[in-house]
Design a protein around this motif. Sequence first.
Motif, PDB file in Angstrom:
ATOM      1  N   GLY A  98       0.827  -1.185   0.000  1.00 56.73           N
ATOM      2  CA  GLY A  98       0.000   0.000   0.000  1.00 56.73           C
ATOM      3  C   GLY A  98       0.871   1.247   0.000  1.00 56.73           C
ATOM      4  N   PRO A  99       0.274   2.430  -0.172  1.00 53.11           N
ATOM      5  CA  PRO A  99       1.051   3.667  -0.276  1.00 53.11           C
ATOM      6  C   PRO A  99       1.812   4.032   0.981  1.00 53.11           C
ATOM      7  CG  PRO A  99      -1.305   4.132  -0.093  1.00 53.11           C
ATOM      8  CD  PRO A  99      -1.171   2.659  -0.292  1.00 53.11           C
ATOM      9  N   GLY A 100       1.371   3.558   2.135  1.00 50.63           N
ATOM     10  CA  GLY A 100       2.046   3.866   3.384  1.00 50.63           C
ATOM     11  C   GLY A 100       2.968   2.765   3.863  1.00 50.63           C
ATOM     12  N   GLY A 101       3.291   1.811   2.992  1.00 52.36           N
ATOM     13  CA  GLY A 101       4.154   0.698   3.370  1.00 52.36           C
ATOM     14  C   GLY A 101       3.406  -0.486   3.942  1.00 52.36           C
ATOM     15  N   GLU A 102       2.055  -0.431   3.944  1.00 52.85           N
ATOM     16  CA  GLU A 102       1.272  -1.577   4.420  1.00 52.85           C
ATOM     17  C   GLU A 102       1.470  -2.767   3.464  1.00 52.85           C
ATOM     18  OE1 GLU A 102      -1.032   2.312   4.738  1.00 52.85           O
ATOM     19  OE2 GLU A 102      -0.081   1.156   3.143  1.00 52.85           O
ATOM     20  N   LEU A 103       1.479  -3.944   4.034  1.00 55.94           N
ATOM     21  CA  LEU A 103       1.647  -5.158   3.242  1.00 55.94           C
ATOM     22  C   LEU A 103       0.312  -5.892   3.158  1.00 55.94           C
ATOM     23  CD1 LEU A 103       3.666  -7.076   1.792  1.00 55.94           C
ATOM     24  CD2 LEU A 103       3.990  -8.229   3.989  1.00 55.94           C
ATOM     25  N   TYR A 104      -0.139  -6.160   1.930  1.00 54.61           N
ATOM     26  CA  TYR A 104      -1.378  -6.902   1.700  1.00 54.61           C
ATOM     27  C   TYR A 104      -1.011  -8.320   1.254  1.00 54.61           C
ATOM     28  CZ  TYR A 104      -3.843  -2.405   1.754  1.00 54.61           C
ATOM     29  OH  TYR A 104      -4.360  -1.188   2.113  1.00 54.61           O
ATOM     30  N   VAL A 105      -1.695  -9.311   1.831  1.00 49.00           N
ATOM     31  CA  VAL A 105      -1.391 -10.708   1.532  1.00 49.00           C
ATOM     32  C   VAL A 105      -2.684 -11.472   1.269  1.00 49.00           C
ATOM     33  CG1 VAL A 105      -0.284 -12.823   2.344  1.00 49.00           C
ATOM     34  CG2 VAL A 105       0.605 -10.599   3.081  1.00 49.00           C
ATOM     35  N   GLY A 106      -2.736 -12.178   0.166  1.00 47.08           N
ATOM     36  CA  GLY A 106      -3.848 -13.084  -0.111  1.00 47.08           C
ATOM     37  C   GLY A 106      -3.594 -14.417   0.559  1.00 47.08           C
ATOM     38  N   ASP A 107      -4.466 -14.817   1.476  1.00 43.26           N
ATOM     39  CA  ASP A 107      -4.324 -16.053   2.251  1.00 43.26           C
ATOM     40  C   ASP A 107      -5.379 -17.031   1.739  1.00 43.26           C
ATOM     41  OD1 ASP A 107      -3.945 -18.030   4.108  1.00 43.26           O
ATOM     42  OD2 ASP A 107      -4.162 -16.739   5.864  1.00 43.26           O
ATOM     43  N   TYR A 108      -4.970 -17.920   0.818  1.00 42.26           N
ATOM     44  CA  TYR A 108      -5.978 -18.681   0.080  1.00 42.26           C
ATOM     45  C   TYR A 108      -6.663 -19.766   0.908  1.00 42.26           C
ATOM     46  CZ  TYR A 108      -2.360 -22.269  -0.817  1.00 42.26           C
ATOM     47  OH  TYR A 108      -1.393 -23.228  -0.693  1.00 42.26           O
ATOM     48  N   ASN A 109      -5.971 -20.403   1.845  1.00 44.09           N
ATOM     49  CA  ASN A 109      -6.633 -21.441   2.643  1.00 44.09           C
ATOM     50  C   ASN A 109      -7.727 -20.861   3.539  1.00 44.09           C
ATOM     51  OD1 ASN A 109      -5.705 -23.891   1.842  1.00 44.09           O
ATOM     52  ND2 ASN A 109      -4.248 -24.186   3.497  1.00 44.09           N
ATOM     53  N   MET A 110      -7.492 -19.646   4.023  1.00 50.57           N
ATOM     54  CA  MET A 110      -8.458 -18.990   4.891  1.00 50.57           C
ATOM     55  C   MET A 110      -9.427 -18.099   4.113  1.00 50.57           C
ATOM     56  SD  MET A 110      -7.550 -20.307   7.696  1.00 50.57           S
ATOM     57  CE  MET A 110      -8.555 -19.390   8.868  1.00 50.57           C
ATOM     58  N   GLN A 111      -9.235 -18.012   2.793  1.00 46.14           N
ATOM     59  CA  GLN A 111     -10.108 -17.226   1.923  1.00 46.14           C
ATOM     60  C   GLN A 111     -10.275 -15.794   2.446  1.00 46.14           C
ATOM     61  OE1 GLN A 111     -13.383 -18.830  -0.193  1.00 46.14           O
ATOM     62  NE2 GLN A 111     -11.779 -19.990  -1.172  1.00 46.14           N
ATOM     63  N   ARG A 112      -9.142 -15.102   2.564  1.00 45.98           N
ATOM     64  CA  ARG A 112      -9.186 -13.734   3.054  1.00 45.98           C
ATOM     65  C   ARG A 112      -7.954 -12.973   2.549  1.00 45.98           C
ATOM     66  NH1 ARG A 112      -7.736 -15.196   9.409  1.00 45.98           N
ATOM     67  NH2 ARG A 112      -5.646 -16.015   9.000  1.00 45.98           N
ATOM     68  N   VAL A 113      -8.073 -11.651   2.552  1.00 49.05           N
ATOM     69  CA  VAL A 113      -6.940 -10.787   2.256  1.00 49.05           C
ATOM     70  C   VAL A 113      -6.552 -10.099   3.564  1.00 49.05           C
ATOM     71  CG1 VAL A 113      -6.116  -8.790   0.981  1.00 49.05           C
ATOM     72  CG2 VAL A 113      -7.644 -10.420  -0.134  1.00 49.05           C
ATOM     73  N   MET A 114      -5.281 -10.227   3.937  1.00 50.25           N
ATOM     74  CA  MET A 114      -4.780  -9.652   5.174  1.00 50.25           C
ATOM     75  C   MET A 114      -4.068  -8.334   4.882  1.00 50.25           C
ATOM     76  SD  MET A 114      -5.681 -12.155   7.158  1.00 50.25           S
ATOM     77  CE  MET A 114      -4.871 -11.776   8.708  1.00 50.25           C
ATOM     78  N   LYS A 115      -4.287  -7.360   5.756  1.00 48.59           N
ATOM     79  CA  LYS A 115      -3.572  -6.085   5.682  1.00 48.59           C
ATOM     80  C   LYS A 115      -2.676  -5.983   6.912  1.00 48.59           C
ATOM     81  CE  LYS A 115      -4.262  -1.056   5.498  1.00 48.59           C
ATOM     82  NZ  LYS A 115      -5.288   0.028   5.496  1.00 48.59           N
ATOM     83  N   ILE A 116      -1.376  -5.864   6.675  1.00 50.47           N
ATOM     84  CA  ILE A 116      -0.394  -5.829   7.756  1.00 50.47           C
ATOM     85  C   ILE A 116       0.187  -4.424   7.815  1.00 50.47           C
ATOM     86  CG2 ILE A 116       1.726  -6.880   8.642  1.00 50.47           C
ATOM     87  CD1 ILE A 116       0.991  -9.292   6.749  1.00 50.47           C
ATOM     88  N   SER A 117       0.173  -3.823   8.981  1.00 53.73           N
ATOM     89  CA  SER A 117       0.592  -2.437   9.138  1.00 53.73           C
ATOM     90  C   SER A 117       2.050  -2.253   8.736  1.00 53.73           C
ATOM     91  CB  SER A 117       0.389  -1.989  10.583  1.00 53.73           C
ATOM     92  OG  SER A 117       1.189  -2.762  11.458  1.00 53.73           O
ATOM     93  N   ALA A 118       2.426  -1.003   8.483  1.00 53.81           N
ATOM     94  CA  ALA A 118       3.777  -0.700   8.020  1.00 53.81           C
ATOM     95  C   ALA A 118       4.837  -1.112   9.020  1.00 53.81           C
ATOM     96  CB  ALA A 118       3.890   0.787   7.698  1.00 53.81           C
ATOM     97  N   ASP A 119       4.506  -1.089  10.314  1.00 58.91           N
ATOM     98  CA  ASP A 119       5.476  -1.522  11.324  1.00 58.91           C
ATOM     99  C   ASP A 119       5.418  -3.032  11.560  1.00 58.91           C
ATOM    100  OD1 ASP A 119       3.141  -1.892  12.761  1.00 58.91           O
ATOM    101  OD2 ASP A 119       3.545  -0.315  14.221  1.00 58.91           O
ATOM    102  N   ARG A 120       4.541  -3.719  10.808  1.00 60.67           N
ATOM    103  CA  ARG A 120       4.389  -5.179  10.834  1.00 60.67           C
ATOM    104  C   ARG A 120       3.907  -5.702  12.190  1.00 60.67           C
ATOM    105  NH1 ARG A 120       4.326  -3.607   6.381  1.00 60.67           N
ATOM    106  NH2 ARG A 120       6.121  -3.607   4.976  1.00 60.67           N
ATOM    107  N   ARG A 121       3.252  -4.843  12.976  1.00 59.71           N
ATOM    108  CA  ARG A 121       2.781  -5.272  14.301  1.00 59.71           C
ATOM    109  C   ARG A 121       1.292  -5.571  14.342  1.00 59.71           C
ATOM    110  NH1 ARG A 121       5.940  -0.904  18.258  1.00 59.71           N
ATOM    111  NH2 ARG A 121       8.073  -1.547  17.683  1.00 59.71           N
TER     112      ARG A 121
END
Length: 313
Positions: A98-121
Motif C-alpha cells: 500500500g502507499p504507506g508501506g502496508e503489506l497486503y497478503v492473499g491467504d488462500y486457505n483462509m479465503q481472506r486478504v490480510m492487511k499488515i501495518s507498516a510496522d508489521r505489528r
Amino acid sequence: MKARLSMRWLIGVVVLAGVVIAVWACWPSAPRVVQATGWQAQTDLPMLVTGPRGIVVDRNGDVYVAESEHIQRLAAGSFRPERLPIPELKSPDNVAFGPGGELYVGDYNMQRVMKISADRRTTVALSLTDPAGQDLSTAGSAMDAGIAVDRAGTLFATDPEKSRIVKLAAGSATAEVLATVEHLRPPIAVSDNGDVVVLVSDPAPTLLTFRGGKSPAVPTPIPNLKYVTAIAIDHRGNRLLADNDLEFSSADGDLTSTTTATLWRLPPDAATPQRLPYTDLGEIAAVTVDSSDTIYYTDRSRLSRVVRLAPMG
C-alpha cells in the motif's frame, strides 16, 4: 647464484602481476552485463524458500516473498532473510504494498486478504462484502487469484472462479465489483497513474486495461504469448509479462513436460509486446520491479529461487 635466483623471482612476480591485471581488465563487471542473458544476468538472492509465490520490493529495496505458511523478508544489502511473525497467516500466495508501506497478503486457505501495518505489528482481515452483504471474499484470496493496490490505497483483486474483479477503496467497509470478465486469469497489476491491468485467456490472450481503475476496459491482444502467469508494471508504465510455455515430449514412451519461461515488455500505448533477451529463467511464479525498475521474480521450478535480473543496457 643468488643474483640469478633473485632475477628469476623478480621476473616471475612481474609476469604474474601482468596476468592478474589482464584478467581484471577483461573480467565482466556487473554494469557491463549487456550481452549475458542466461545465468550470468541472474543473481539468486540468499533466501531459502519453500514453494515461492508472490514477490514485492519496497521503496528501501527490502524484498518480501510469499512461501508456504510464511512471508520472508530480505533487507536491502543483507544476506540474512527473516520470516515475519504473522501467526494468523496460513497459506500466503499474493502480496502487494500500500502507499504507506502496508503489506497486503492473499491467504488462500483462509479465503481472506490480510492487511499488515507498516510496522508489521498489526494484522487485519479485510471485509470483502458488497453493500448488499454479498460475500466477495474469494477475490484475491483463492489459489488462483491476484491482488494489487494503487497509490490511493484502493485494493483490486481478481476472482477467476466467479469471473469478476473486486475493488475495495481505502477506508471503506464495503467492496464493489469493478467488472465481470469471462475467462479471467489470476494476474493483476496497477500502474503509478492508477491503471489496472488484468488478463483474459479466451478466445485469445488479451490484456484489459481499466484506465484510472474504472470501466470500461481497453483491450490489447497478445496472441504470441501462451500462458501468462504474472504481470507487473514498472515506473515508466511498461507492462512486464511472464509467459511460461509448457512443452510436452515423448522419450522412451514416457510423456514428459518442460516449462520455458520468457519475459516480455509492452510499452505504454504499444500494440505488440517485445521479448526481453533473458534466458534460463526457470518457471516464473511472480514478477515485480523495485524503485529503479530492476526486475525481480520467483522461480517455482525445483530450484525454488528468488532472482534479481541485471538490467539490459
